[in-house]
Design a protein around this motif. Structure first.
Motif, PDB file in Angstrom:
ATOM      1  N   GLY A 144      48.807  41.969  38.794  1.00  0.00           N
ATOM      2  CA  GLY A 144      47.626  42.795  38.571  1.00  0.00           C
ATOM      3  C   GLY A 144      47.893  44.228  38.975  1.00  0.00           C
ATOM      4  N   LEU A 145      47.137  45.164  38.360  1.00  0.00           N
ATOM      5  CA  LEU A 145      47.370  46.592  38.584  1.00  0.00           C
ATOM      6  C   LEU A 145      47.248  46.979  40.050  1.00  0.00           C
ATOM      7  CD1 LEU A 145      47.846  49.411  37.359  1.00  0.00           C
ATOM      8  CD2 LEU A 145      45.369  49.593  37.052  1.00  0.00           C
ATOM      9  N   HIS A 146      46.291  46.385  40.756  1.00  0.00           N
ATOM     10  CA  HIS A 146      46.046  46.771  42.147  1.00  0.00           C
ATOM     11  C   HIS A 146      46.540  45.719  43.138  1.00  0.00           C
ATOM     12  CE1 HIS A 146      43.765  50.136  40.642  1.00  0.00           C
ATOM     13  NE2 HIS A 146      43.028  49.321  39.912  1.00  0.00           N
ATOM     14  N   GLY A 147      47.373  44.801  42.659  1.00  0.00           N
ATOM     15  CA  GLY A 147      47.933  43.793  43.550  1.00  0.00           C
ATOM     16  C   GLY A 147      48.934  44.394  44.518  1.00  0.00           C
ATOM     17  N   GLU A 148      49.284  43.648  45.520  1.00  0.00           N
ATOM     18  CA  GLU A 148      50.269  44.121  46.499  1.00  0.00           C
ATOM     19  C   GLU A 148      51.672  43.914  45.950  1.00  0.00           C
ATOM     20  OE1 GLU A 148      51.595  43.344  51.162  1.00  0.00           O
ATOM     21  OE2 GLU A 148      49.739  42.474  50.364  1.00  0.00           O
ATOM     22  N   GLY A 149      52.479  44.943  46.007  1.00  0.00           N
ATOM     23  CA  GLY A 149      53.839  44.849  45.488  1.00  0.00           C
ATOM     24  C   GLY A 149      54.724  43.996  46.378  1.00  0.00           C
ATOM     25  N   ARG A 150      55.588  43.221  45.762  1.00  0.00           N
ATOM     26  CA  ARG A 150      56.583  42.464  46.532  1.00  0.00           C
ATOM     27  C   ARG A 150      57.966  42.772  45.973  1.00  0.00           C
ATOM     28  NH1 ARG A 150      58.238  37.701  43.682  1.00  0.00           N
ATOM     29  NH2 ARG A 150      56.805  37.157  41.972  1.00  0.00           N
TER      30      ARG A 150
END
Length: 719
Positions: free
Chosen positions: A139-145
């Motif tokens: 998702g656009l505002h998800g947390e990057g991993r």
């Protein structure tokens, strides 16, 4: 192949100065009485090539050998680096440049996101990491991993993540590994959910598009035959072929999709069309944008390929298709390019969607039900949205004088991203919704400096034949311009490459220390379309050198820099430029910085990718071209008995684009000639190539050496 961007593909250079005229005069006087450096002894051979009635001496032919294969060349490299390192250790500005460059590099940087399914993939560097890390968000505002951290691959940081692309649904990631700066790639596949690689691996890939089949069953790529043992970094690249790799199978089972054994010099790159029904193979023989187009129907192995274009006369960049109606950017009938559509059932009948303009059309891409057009107007980016039928929808307002790139997308999704940067402004990533026209910032760097402290100007000067040529100037606001400033003049001038505004922490350090940066938009580039390119290649190549010389004379005449305060810099084709101009006007410049340059114009086509360059340079085997090349070849035109500026050549042992033998031979010849007492040195990086994939610490170290050298000889006082 659509660029889907506008902006220069190659790095630029930067500079500025402090009011240190007296210091420059003292430095020059000191150098005149200083003893010459003791260069390593370089064996001179007796090789002579008779060509068209001319006996061409090539005493350093042996330096063409691969440093990995010939111990004698390896020993020469070690001895040269020893002398160069000892000299660079004496430069007072070296540590100061390195410290400031490190500060300027230490900011969070993002690459352009790619959306696949509901996932967003993007590169990020926290500032001083050797290589950028690949992240994924759900998702656009998800947390990057973290998905791939190439900094774990090699202790020296010289193994890089190169090209990458997710499958249509975002389930898999196709990526390539670049080791030590080479152009060769190892291609692998990762399961995005688990972060684990599949067993799939493909080797001997080079100059390849990587594109997934829409169903995710596998991918298309291009490769060369495996080279003979010991020849991987020097042998000519021929017989480029397209393959399909089905996931879960070995490379030996890959399906040969497109090959041209009757034309072994063709490069063949393949892309899957928007609708997934076709594979478009773009064939080219050299560096010119002169393509052939062949269309394969995916999933129908027995279907006969359709040749759309076979004259290799024009540029064709695929934008999109609706069934059999394809849209292309082309320079056919339009030197500054136009947008056309073609029915593949009648490929010779073109319908113009957007005609040629004064600004140069440099790319187009489809995003949702819009097409974004990318233009260059006087080397500055412009952009607009149009409907699929060519009707204008809206301008895309860019932040300033600068370069925009990106605008990639899909026909089923109105979302796109683009990057914008300028000489004093690092890249900001923007998200654009083409349905609503709304633009928002996706990622903006936090800086350790104030961009408003620097000024960017565009000036125009006249070349030798009266042609007006643009040039950008970058300097610190408030710098004393009354006496001229130490200046680095950067140029490229070839292969239709446009020099557009771009941010460089290393070059901003030069400007920050009081120097001036000048970037000339020389003929041979693509700033003004095909005619501008044609005016600076083949028999017209001297125009590029004349433009660069005129740029230097303009800087001095305008008081921007002074006599003895001008350094020149360029890389690759720009290294050739610096070498040729140093030979032709050694009196004009105080220091020369030729990087990874093409220096032997009579043998460039015998190694790796060199054969492609005949489009810009000509064929050494043809008499008219040979005589033109011999007139300006840097290696063959060094003037003994003439005082030369200080020269620092830079190259790398793994450069398999412009093989380092070019720089080795040129340096040996320069050191042998009677050209005065100023230093003529070569800096040879290890585990590095033509430029891409170089770790951050090596970029900073090399730039600090180069600009400390330039500061020494232009009189820039660095504290």
């Amino acid at each position: 192949m659509s660029r889907n961007s506008f902006g220069a593909p190659l790095a630029l250079a930067l500079l500025l100065m402090s009011p240190a005229t007296a210091f420059a005069a003292e430095d020059s006087a000191a150098s005149a009485s200083a003893p010459a450096l003791a260069y390593p002894a370089t064996e001179r051979g007796d090789t002579i090539d008779p060509q068209f009635g001319v006996d061409v001496a090539d005493p350093y032919r042996w330096l063409e050998d691969d440093v990995r294969v010939n111990p004698k060349v390896a020993a020469w490299v070690a001895e040269q680096n020893k002398v160069t390192d000892a000299y660079l250790d004496t430069l007072p500005g070296r540590d100061a440049f390195k410290a400031r460059m490190t500060e300027l590099y230490n900011y969070e940087r993002f690459g352009l996101p790619k959306k696949a399914g509901s996932r967003y993939f993007y590169a990020r560097n926290d500032g001083l990491q050797p290589q950028s890390v690949l992240y994924v968000r759900d998702g656009l505002h998800g947390e990057g991993r973290v998905l791939i951290d190439p900094n774990q691959w090699a202790k020296d940081g010289a193994t890089a993540l190169a090209e990458w692309t997710p499958s249509e649904d975002g389930k898999y990631l196709l990526y390539s590994v670049q080791d030590g700066g080479t152009d060769w790639r190892i291609v692998r596949v990762m399961d995005v959910a688990t972060g684990k690689d599949l067993a799939d691996e493909v080797r001997w890939v080079k100059f390849s598009a990587l594109d997934w089949a829409k169903d995710g069953s596998g991918f298309f790529y291009s490769r060369f035959p495996e080279p003979a043992e010991g020849a991987a970094f020097q042998s000519l690249n021929e017989n480029h072929s397209v393959y399909f790799h089905k996931l879960g199978t070995p490379q030996s089972a890959d399906l040969l999709t497109h090959a041209t054994p009757d034309k072994p010099k063709l490069n063949n790159a393949a892309i899957v069309t928007d609708d997934g029904k076709y594979l478009l193979v773009i064939g080219s023989e050299g560096t010119d944008e002169r393509y052939g187009l062949t269309l394969h129907t995916i999933g129908k192995a027995k279907a006969k390929p359709v040749v759309l274009v076979d004259d290799f006369a024009n540029n064709w960049e695929y934008v999109t298709n609706e069934g059999t109606r394809f849209t292309f950017v082309t320079n056919k009938g339009a030197p500054r390019q136009r947008l056309v559509s073609m029915d593949i059932r009648k490929p010779r009948d073109l319908t113009e969607l957007v005609g040629e303009r004064e600004a140069t059309l440099v790319g187009a891409s489809r995003v949702g039900n819009r097409i974004i057009l990318s233009y260059l107007g006087d080397a500055k980016s412009q952009a607009e949205m149009i409907a699929l039928d060519g009707k204008k929808v809206a301008e895309i307002n860019l932040a300033d004088i600068g370069s925009a790139s990106g605008f990639g997308g899909k026909s089923a999704d109105p979302e796109t991203f683009y990057a914008f940067s300028s000489y004093a402004r690092p890249t900001t990533i923007y998200r654009l919704d083409t349905a609503t026209g709304k633009t928002e910032i996706f990622a903006e760097p936090k800086l350790t400096f104030k961009p408003d402290d620097f000024a960017v100007e565009q000036r125009f000067f006249k070349s030798k034949d009266g042609t007006e040529v643009p040039m950008f100037l970058v300097m610190k606001k408030g710098v004393d311009r009354s006496k001229g400033s130490p200046t680095i003049l950067y140029g490229y001038g070839g292969f239709n490459v446009s020099m557009t505004p771009a941010f460089s922490p290393t070059r901003l350090a030069w400007v920050d220390k009081g120097g001036v940066l000048a970037i000339a938009n020389l003929r041979g580039g693509g700033e003004y379309g095909k005619a501008w390119h044609d005016a600076g290649r083949l028999a017209n190549k001297q125009n590029v050198f004349d433009d660069f010389i005129a740029a230097g004379e303009f800087l001095i005449a305008e008081g921007i820099t002074g006599k003895g305060q001008l350094a020149i810099e360029g890389g690759s084709n720009g290294g050739l430029l610096v070498g040729a101009v140093t030979n032709q006007r050694p009196d004009l410049i105080a220091a020369a910085l030729p990087a990874v340059g093409v220096m032997d114009m009579l043998r460039f086509d015998r190694f790796t990718a060199g054969r492609y360059w005949v489009d810009d340079y000509g064929y050494p085997s043809k008499e008219a071209d040979f005589r033109n090349l011999l007139r300006y070849s840097p290696y063959h035109n060094i003037k003994s008995g003439v005082g030369y500026p200080a020269v620092l050549v830079t190259t790398a042992d793994t450069d398999d684009r412009v093989v380092p033998g070019h720089s080795f031979k040129y340096t040996a010849a320069l050191q042998h000639a009677e050209t005065g007492d100023k230093p003529h040195l070569i800096r040879i990086e290890t585990r590095a190539g033509h430029g891409s994939g170089k770790p951050t610490d090596k970029i900073i170290a090399e730039a600090a050496d180069k600009y400390a050298f330039a500061a020494k000889w232009t009189g820039l006082a660095v504290e």
